[in-house]
Design a protein around this motif. Sequence first.
Motif, mmCIF file in Angstrom:
data_model
loop_
_atom_site.group_PDB
_atom_site.id
_atom_site.type_symbol
_atom_site.label_atom_id
_atom_site.label_comp_id
_atom_site.label_asym_id
_atom_site.label_seq_id
_atom_site.Cartn_x
_atom_site.Cartn_y
_atom_site.Cartn_z
ATOM 1 N N ARG A 13 41.132 -85.249 -21.857
ATOM 2 C CA ARG A 13 41.616 -86.059 -21.973
ATOM 3 C C ARG A 13 42.324 -86.548 -22.969
ATOM 4 N N ILE A 14 43.936 -86.162 -23.207
ATOM 5 C CA ILE A 14 45.276 -86.409 -24.500
ATOM 6 C C ILE A 14 45.380 -87.870 -24.128
ATOM 7 N N GLY A 15 45.496 -88.449 -24.932
ATOM 8 C CA GLY A 15 46.539 -89.829 -25.160
ATOM 9 C C GLY A 15 45.827 -91.135 -26.598
ATOM 10 N N SER A 23 62.841 -91.780 -18.623
ATOM 11 C CA SER A 23 62.128 -90.321 -17.926
ATOM 12 C C SER A 23 62.194 -89.876 -19.444
ATOM 13 N N ASP A 24 61.427 -91.539 -20.342
ATOM 14 C CA ASP A 24 61.504 -90.787 -21.529
ATOM 15 C C ASP A 24 59.678 -90.277 -21.869
ATOM 16 N N TRP A 25 59.929 -89.068 -23.217
ATOM 17 C CA TRP A 25 59.609 -87.449 -23.284
ATOM 18 C C TRP A 25 58.828 -88.187 -24.057
ATOM 19 N N HIS A 26 57.210 -87.157 -23.509
ATOM 20 C CA HIS A 26 56.105 -86.938 -23.637
ATOM 21 C C HIS A 26 55.650 -85.251 -24.484
ATOM 22 N N GLN A 27 55.747 -85.036 -25.605
ATOM 23 C CA GLN A 27 54.877 -83.662 -25.936
ATOM 24 C C GLN A 27 53.930 -83.524 -26.747
ATOM 25 N N VAL A 28 52.679 -82.718 -25.830
ATOM 26 C CA VAL A 28 52.075 -82.282 -26.850
ATOM 27 C C VAL A 28 51.802 -80.779 -27.614
ATOM 28 N N TRP A 29 51.709 -80.297 -28.210
ATOM 29 C CA TRP A 29 50.845 -78.921 -28.428
ATOM 30 C C TRP A 29 49.266 -78.899 -28.722
ATOM 31 N N VAL A 69 48.234 -74.308 -19.589
ATOM 32 C CA VAL A 69 47.438 -73.928 -19.957
ATOM 33 C C VAL A 69 47.449 -72.586 -20.330
ATOM 34 N N GLU A 70 47.243 -72.162 -21.888
ATOM 35 C CA GLU A 70 47.291 -71.218 -22.015
ATOM 36 C C GLU A 70 46.468 -69.955 -22.625
ATOM 37 N N TYR A 119 40.684 -67.501 -26.325
ATOM 38 C CA TYR A 119 40.566 -69.225 -26.696
ATOM 39 C C TYR A 119 41.833 -69.431 -25.128
ATOM 40 N N ILE A 120 41.828 -71.084 -25.970
ATOM 41 C CA ILE A 120 43.125 -71.854 -24.860
ATOM 42 C C ILE A 120 43.009 -72.602 -25.668
ATOM 43 N N ALA A 121 44.464 -72.724 -25.240
ATOM 44 C CA ALA A 121 45.395 -73.701 -25.922
ATOM 45 C C ALA A 121 46.136 -74.186 -25.142
ATOM 46 N N LEU A 122 46.814 -75.769 -25.163
ATOM 47 C CA LEU A 122 47.725 -76.908 -24.585
ATOM 48 C C LEU A 122 49.234 -76.550 -24.789
#
Length: 297
Positions: A13-15, A23-29, A69-70, A119-122
């Motif tokens: 759970r990310i946050g 339409s505000d943007w929320h971006q995560v790597w 989900v990479e 491996y997994i990335a997001l």
Amino acid sequence: DDASEESGWKIYRIGPMVGMGGSDWHQVWLHPIPHPEQAKFITGKVTGPVDERGNFLGHPPIYSHHVHVEVNGVQHCIEAHGDTTCSEEKGGTACYLRSYPEGYGLPFNPNLPDGKADYIALDFMLNDLREFPAPPMVFYEEIALKWSARDDVKEMSTATMHMSSGGSPHPHPFSTTMVTRRPGFLWSTSRWMVDGKLIVSQQDHFPWFHAHRKFMQGAWAFAATPEDLGLTHALLKVVDDNVNPHQPTAHNDLIWNPEVEDPVQALMDRVAASKAGLESLRCWMLDSEEEKGLEFV
């Protein structure tokens, strides 16, 4: 995890994120993210926005522009987008869940040596679609991966078939990112990397087609090249009715507009007269209020 520790879920759970609407943007790597240590296969996923109590949020209020989900850097391997949720009668936010068909899994080995471990990335981007200004809303992105260590799971692979976009180093001439306001067609073509059997499961939404559904009314999949279907480059014209000042028309924004009363029939007539013929049609999907899914496989 189950009692035998041969399968289970890895939940992230990310946050928190705070939306204000408009339409505000929320971006995560995140790269990499913790992985299930015992896993030999990934067998399903859930990816979706949730509120502070863990309840999934639909569209609206939150639009999942993309949730990738990479696995080993493959961006669209496990994904969710704004068109992932279903109509309420078809499951609503439950469609954030996608399990692979029973007995199948994506091979995953996090314990290989010498930098060869999987491996997994997001990478995700969310929009708060409420009218601005809206009261602050706290929400999270929840990712859950279903894994298995069972030896009787059959290996499967995921193929993502789309054209390289105009922003990529080697864009394809069919890689339009824009459509006309009147009916038209665009297409892409790909080859399977290996021979195999296509897994079809309507219950598990396999295969699935990702598109921006507010613009898309139908899709057809053929076992043939565009040229063998009579869909030649000569049919394509640059989009001629774009009025968006923030996205100018590019040279690769190409589309075929049959100027006839029934564009779908024009497509079928052209394919019927082609080298490949209508027998090359494998599956299709048309917009309908009664049924939202593949019509035929």
